[in-house]
Design a protein around this motif. Structure first.
Motif, short mmCIF file in Angstrom:
data_model
loop_
_atom_site.label_atom_id
_atom_site.label_comp_id
_atom_site.label_asym_id
_atom_site.label_seq_id
_atom_site.Cartn_x
_atom_site.Cartn_y
_atom_site.Cartn_z
N THR A 192 22.28 -42.40 4.15
CA THR A 192 23.67 -42.82 4.01
C THR A 192 24.55 -41.63 3.69
OG1 THR A 192 23.01 -45.03 3.28
CG2 THR A 192 25.23 -44.33 2.73
N VAL A 193 24.12 -40.82 2.75
CA VAL A 193 24.91 -39.66 2.33
C VAL A 193 25.00 -38.64 3.46
CG1 VAL A 193 24.97 -37.71 0.74
CG2 VAL A 193 24.44 -39.99 -0.11
N GLN A 194 23.87 -38.32 4.08
CA GLN A 194 23.85 -37.29 5.12
C GLN A 194 24.63 -37.71 6.37
OE1 GLN A 194 22.62 -34.13 5.00
NE2 GLN A 194 22.17 -34.52 2.86
N SER A 195 24.60 -39.01 6.69
CA SER A 195 25.26 -39.48 7.91
C SER A 195 26.71 -39.89 7.68
CB SER A 195 24.50 -40.67 8.49
OG SER A 195 24.62 -41.80 7.62
N GLY A 202 24.42 -36.49 14.61
CA GLY A 202 24.49 -35.51 15.68
C GLY A 202 25.27 -34.27 15.26
N ARG A 203 25.06 -33.23 16.00
CA ARG A 203 25.76 -31.97 15.73
C ARG A 203 26.76 -31.72 16.85
NH1 ARG A 203 20.67 -31.96 14.57
NH2 ARG A 203 19.88 -31.26 12.58
N LEU A 209 16.70 -40.27 16.67
CA LEU A 209 15.70 -40.55 15.65
C LEU A 209 15.07 -39.27 15.14
CD1 LEU A 209 13.88 -43.78 16.92
CD2 LEU A 209 15.61 -43.57 15.12
N ASP A 210 15.01 -38.25 15.98
CA ASP A 210 14.50 -36.95 15.53
C ASP A 210 15.36 -36.40 14.39
OD1 ASP A 210 12.25 -36.62 17.25
OD2 ASP A 210 13.62 -36.16 18.89
N ASP A 211 16.67 -36.61 14.47
CA ASP A 211 17.57 -36.15 13.41
C ASP A 211 17.32 -36.94 12.11
OD1 ASP A 211 19.05 -34.21 14.96
OD2 ASP A 211 20.01 -35.91 15.97
N VAL A 212 17.06 -38.22 12.26
CA VAL A 212 16.75 -39.05 11.08
C VAL A 212 15.48 -38.54 10.43
CG1 VAL A 212 16.09 -41.36 10.29
CG2 VAL A 212 17.94 -41.10 11.96
N ALA A 213 14.45 -38.31 11.25
CA ALA A 213 13.17 -37.80 10.73
C ALA A 213 13.37 -36.47 10.01
CB ALA A 213 12.16 -37.67 11.86
N GLU A 214 14.19 -35.60 10.58
CA GLU A 214 14.44 -34.29 9.98
C GLU A 214 15.10 -34.43 8.60
OE1 GLU A 214 17.33 -30.51 10.86
OE2 GLU A 214 16.33 -31.43 12.58
N VAL A 215 16.10 -35.32 8.50
CA VAL A 215 16.76 -35.55 7.21
C VAL A 215 15.76 -36.02 6.16
CG1 VAL A 215 18.40 -37.06 5.99
CG2 VAL A 215 19.07 -35.97 8.14
#
Length: 152
Positions: free
Chosen positions: A58-61, A15-16, A23-29
C-alpha cells in the motif's frame, strides 16, 4: 474484487515511468521471487500475504486498492481525505460539484432502471458514481468541519 485483482491493481501503480507495473514489481517490493508471490496469491502450501506485506505494498504503490478490498468485504468504502485548507468560495464550489455528481448519479440510476433490470455494466457505472459522490461528500463534510468547527 478478489485478491488477485487487488494485487494487480496495486501492481499497476508500481510501474516506473510510463510503464504499468507487473506482478514482478510486486514480488520485488516484497523481496520475493515471482513463484513465492504466486504461491501466496493462490494460497498454495498454506502461504498467504501478511498484513505487514500488504501494508508495504500500500505504501510503496500509493494505492487504495488493498484498503478498498478489505472495506468492500465488510460493506464499507474508502475515500481520499481532502486538503483541509478551504474557504467559503471553495466550499461553494465543492457543494456545486457535489450536487452535479449527485444529479448524474440520480440520472444514471433512473436511466438504468427504465427496463426494470440493472445489468452488470449499469451496476458498475452506478457503483463508480456512488463512490465518487461519497468521496466528494466526505470531502465536503471535512471542509465544512475545518471551516466552521468550534475552535478549542
Amino acid at each position: 474484487m478478489n485478491k488477485r485483482e487487488m494485487i494487480k491493481a496495486v501492481a499497476g501503480n508500481l510501474g516506473r515511468g510510463d510503464s504499468k507495473g507487473t506482478l514482478d514489481d510486486v514480488a520485488e517490493v516484497l523481496n520475493m521471487n515471482i513463484h513465492q508471490l504466486k504461491n501466496r496469491l493462490y494460497n498454495k502450501k498454506g502461504q498467504d500475504l501478511t498484513c505487514e506485506q500488504l501494508l508495504e505494498l500500500t505504501v510503496q504503490s500509493n494505492s487504495s486498492a488493498i484498503a478498498q478490498y478489505f472495506a468492500g468485504a465488510i460493506g464499507q468504502v474508502v475515500v481520499d481525505l481532502p486538503e483541509p485548507d478551504i474557504d467559503t468560495v471553495d466550499m461553494f464550489e465543492c457543494q456545486l460539484k457535489l450536487n452535479a455528481v449527485k444529479g448524474l448519479l440520480d440520472m444514471t440510476i433512473e436511466e438504468a432502471r427504465k427496463d426494470g433490470v440493472l445489468d452488470a455494466e449499469e451496476r458498475q457505472r452506478i457503483s463508480k458514481l456512488k463512490m465518487q459522490f461519497q468521496a466528494m461528500f466526505e470531502g465536503f463534510m471535512f471542509g465544512l468541519d475545518s471551516l466552521y468547527a468550534e475552535q478549542k
